[in-house]
Design a protein around this motif. Structure first.
Motif, PDB file in Angstrom:
ATOM      1  N   UNK A  17      18.714 -13.910  11.827  1.00 31.62           N
ATOM      2  CA  UNK A  17      17.558 -13.197  11.657  1.00 31.62           C
ATOM      3  C   UNK A  17      17.270 -12.093  10.307  1.00 31.62           C
ATOM      4  N   UNK A  18      15.865 -11.922  10.042  1.00 32.56           N
ATOM      5  CA  UNK A  18      15.751 -11.215   8.901  1.00 32.56           C
ATOM      6  C   UNK A  18      14.557 -10.376   9.229  1.00 32.56           C
ATOM      7  N   UNK A  19      14.627  -9.110   8.738  1.00 27.90           N
ATOM      8  CA  UNK A  19      13.321  -8.321   9.136  1.00 27.90           C
ATOM      9  C   UNK A  19      12.945  -7.736   7.650  1.00 27.90           C
ATOM     10  N   UNK A  20      11.666  -7.443   7.543  1.00 28.73           N
ATOM     11  CA  UNK A  20      11.345  -7.133   6.162  1.00 28.73           C
ATOM     12  C   UNK A  20      10.004  -6.312   6.214  1.00 28.73           C
ATOM     13  N   UNK A  21       9.886  -5.311   5.352  1.00 29.93           N
ATOM     14  CA  UNK A  21       8.864  -4.461   5.336  1.00 29.93           C
ATOM     15  C   UNK A  21       8.008  -4.239   3.819  1.00 29.93           C
ATOM     16  N   UNK A  22       6.941  -4.075   3.696  1.00 33.94           N
ATOM     17  CA  UNK A  22       6.257  -3.912   2.421  1.00 33.94           C
ATOM     18  C   UNK A  22       5.510  -2.575   2.323  1.00 33.94           C
ATOM     19  N   UNK A  23       5.458  -2.096   1.323  1.00 34.00           N
ATOM     20  CA  UNK A  23       4.672  -1.066   0.894  1.00 34.00           C
ATOM     21  C   UNK A  23       3.625  -1.358  -0.295  1.00 34.00           C
ATOM     22  N   UNK A  24       2.494  -1.421  -0.224  1.00 34.56           N
ATOM     23  CA  UNK A  24       1.568  -1.696  -1.091  1.00 34.56           C
ATOM     24  C   UNK A  24       0.653  -0.952  -1.334  1.00 34.56           C
ATOM     25  N   UNK A  25       0.343  -0.413  -2.545  1.00 32.95           N
ATOM     26  CA  UNK A  25      -0.579   0.339  -3.067  1.00 32.95           C
ATOM     27  C   UNK A  25      -1.538  -0.225  -4.129  1.00 32.95           C
ATOM     28  N   UNK A  26      -2.662  -0.079  -3.933  1.00 30.85           N
ATOM     29  CA  UNK A  26      -3.849  -0.782  -4.926  1.00 30.85           C
ATOM     30  C   UNK A  26      -4.721   0.449  -5.381  1.00 30.85           C
ATOM     31  N   UNK A  27      -4.960   0.302  -6.694  1.00 32.30           N
ATOM     32  CA  UNK A  27      -5.974   1.353  -7.007  1.00 32.30           C
ATOM     33  C   UNK A  27      -6.797   0.631  -8.161  1.00 32.30           C
TER      34      UNK A  27
END
Length: 444
Positions: free
Chosen positions: A235-245
């Motif tokens: 199993x693998x769990x992942x998360x992303x935090x993406x900020x665009x300007x």
């Protein structure tokens, strides 16, 4: 141009040595293998084990074609026809037993009927374009500590778009090899030429240098934790935090308003026909200049038998544009022989509409932000396909190449593997796409 919907950034970064996932811009960028609107990554169906001391070369290509009736260039209606041929070469070179260099270079040759409508004409220069890209990475492994760190940089260029990017990553594996935590950071710095629809220009024949430019910055932090749960389940769990300007709108996407009183300019015979149906003038798409995205995903690999594997993927996506998306994928690799694998797959995606979206002639001129790009609409989509992989233990074929190895013997290159893949995609907004792709794996 953005309307072609085929940013290959995800494929580029996954080829780097760092164990990381890249990002795309939901609703404004699209890759033929990622046409679910929000840019979920698609991992290789059958991982390839490579010897630590061999140089590998992958030659990748394919053909992509889509058709639809909600082109954003014409304000949410009109052709979405697009074809793309995206060849690439990925080279992975070991410098020694612990460090590697990776290079990914390629191009996208595309033809887009919808971008012809920027000038209300057929077969204009905007109908064809080529995107060139190059990405390079370095990684180093500390085997005793179980760590790998990597850095990378790249560039992408096409007619109205220029981008540079950089990445850094770190991974830590447990002593028993059953657990791994990986972190990766990405920065994308983009410059976009502000090409506008012809009737909204002060000079209809304006050259590229007169349009002006704008910028966009994207910052992406990814964390992934994977673990072997049993002899058969991973199993693998992942998360992303993406900020665009910066510029998140597409300057040549038209938006039409039901309560506008400004006459629609006539700039050509073709435009006159369109103007008779839409008597009021459009504006260019306008979206906020900042966006925050926070998806999370879960992947399960289950070895049901010695010949059948079950690969399941789920992703929940949210952003401050008001989009919530769910994606589920199931892949069933079947080992027909020890060296031949078939892997049918199915992917389902559904999402809510961005709060700034409205169809053709449904926006009001009092709206602060507005778009009629159906990538930001409420829709569901299905993708189904079949892949095959052939990888005999001694390779498919071998041949001599110039030079000698460290032992003074003639150098031999092997064609190690062949991957073929077909996918059919259908979206509830009347968009249909098909893609055929291949990967030839060589080792030296």
């Amino acid at each position: 141009m953005t309307v072609k919907k085929l940013l290959a950034t995800l494929g580029i970064w996954s080829a780097l040595a760092a164990p990381a996932l890249a990002q795309t811009t939901p609703g404004t960028t699209q890759n033929p293998n990622r046409i679910d609107g929000y840019g979920a990554p698609v991992s290789p169906s059958v991982p390839v084990n490579r010897a630590a001391d061999e140089t590998t070369i992958d030659i990748i290509g394919g053909y992509y074609r889509q058709d639809g009736t909600h082109g954003a260039v014409e304000g949410g209606r009109g052709t979405e026809h697009l074809t793309d041929v995206p060849p690439a070469i990925i080279v992975n070179v070991p410098l020694d037993t612990v460090s590697r260099l990776t290079a990914n270079v390629g191009a996208d040759f595309y033809a887009s009927a919808s971008t012809d409508r920027i000038d209300f004409a057929l077969s204009t220069p905007s109908a064809h374009d080529t995107r060139f890209h190059g990405d390079f990475g370095y990684s180093r492994e500390h085997k005793y500590k179980g760590t790998i760190w990597g850095v990378g940089a790249g560039v992408s260029k096409e007619y109205d778009y220029f981008s540079v990017n950089g990445t850094g990553s770190f991974a830590k594996t447990s002593r028993d090899g059953n657990r791994q935590l990986s972190l990766a950071g990405h920065i994308f710095l983009d410059q976009v030429t502000l090409i506008t629809p012809i009737e909204l220009r002060t000079t209809p024949t304006r050259g590229k240098s007169e349009y002006g430019t704008d910028t966009r910055q994207t910052y992406n932090l990814t964390a992934t934790y994977s673990q072997v749960l049993t002899k058969r389940l991973q199993a693998a769990i992942s998360t992303e935090l993406v900020s665009q300007n910066g510029l998140l709108s597409t300057p040549f996407h038209r938006v039409y308003f039901y309560d506008s009183t400004t006459p629609n300019p006539v700039t050509s015979v073709d435009a006159a026909n369109f103007s008779s149906r839409v008597p009021t003038a459009p504006k260019t798409e306008l979206l906020p200049r900042s966006r925050f995205k926070y998806p999370i995903s879960l992947r399960l690999n289950y070895f049901a038998t010695d010949v059948v594997q079950i690969r399941a993927f789920y992703r929940l996506y949210n952003d401050n544009f008001g989009i919530t998306a769910h994606t589920a994928e199931l892949e069933l690799p079947v080992k027909v022989t020890p060296f031949f694998v078939l892997y049918p797959f199915y992917r389902y995606h559904t999402q809510t509409a961005a709060k700034y979206f409205a169809p053709f002639l449904q926006h009001s001129i009092s709206d602060e932000f507005y778009t009629s790009d159906y990538d930001l609409s409420d829709f569901s989509a299905n993708k189904v396909g079949l892949g095959l992989r052939y990888s005999p233990v001694y390779g498919i074929s071998r041949f001599h190449v110039p030079g000698q190895n460290a032992a003074g013997q003639p150098r031999i290159m092997r064609l190690k593997s062949l991957d073929l893949r077909y996918a059919h995609y259908q979206r509830s907004t009347n968009l249909v796409a098909n893609i055929v792709s291949f990967d030839l794996g060589f080792a030296l």
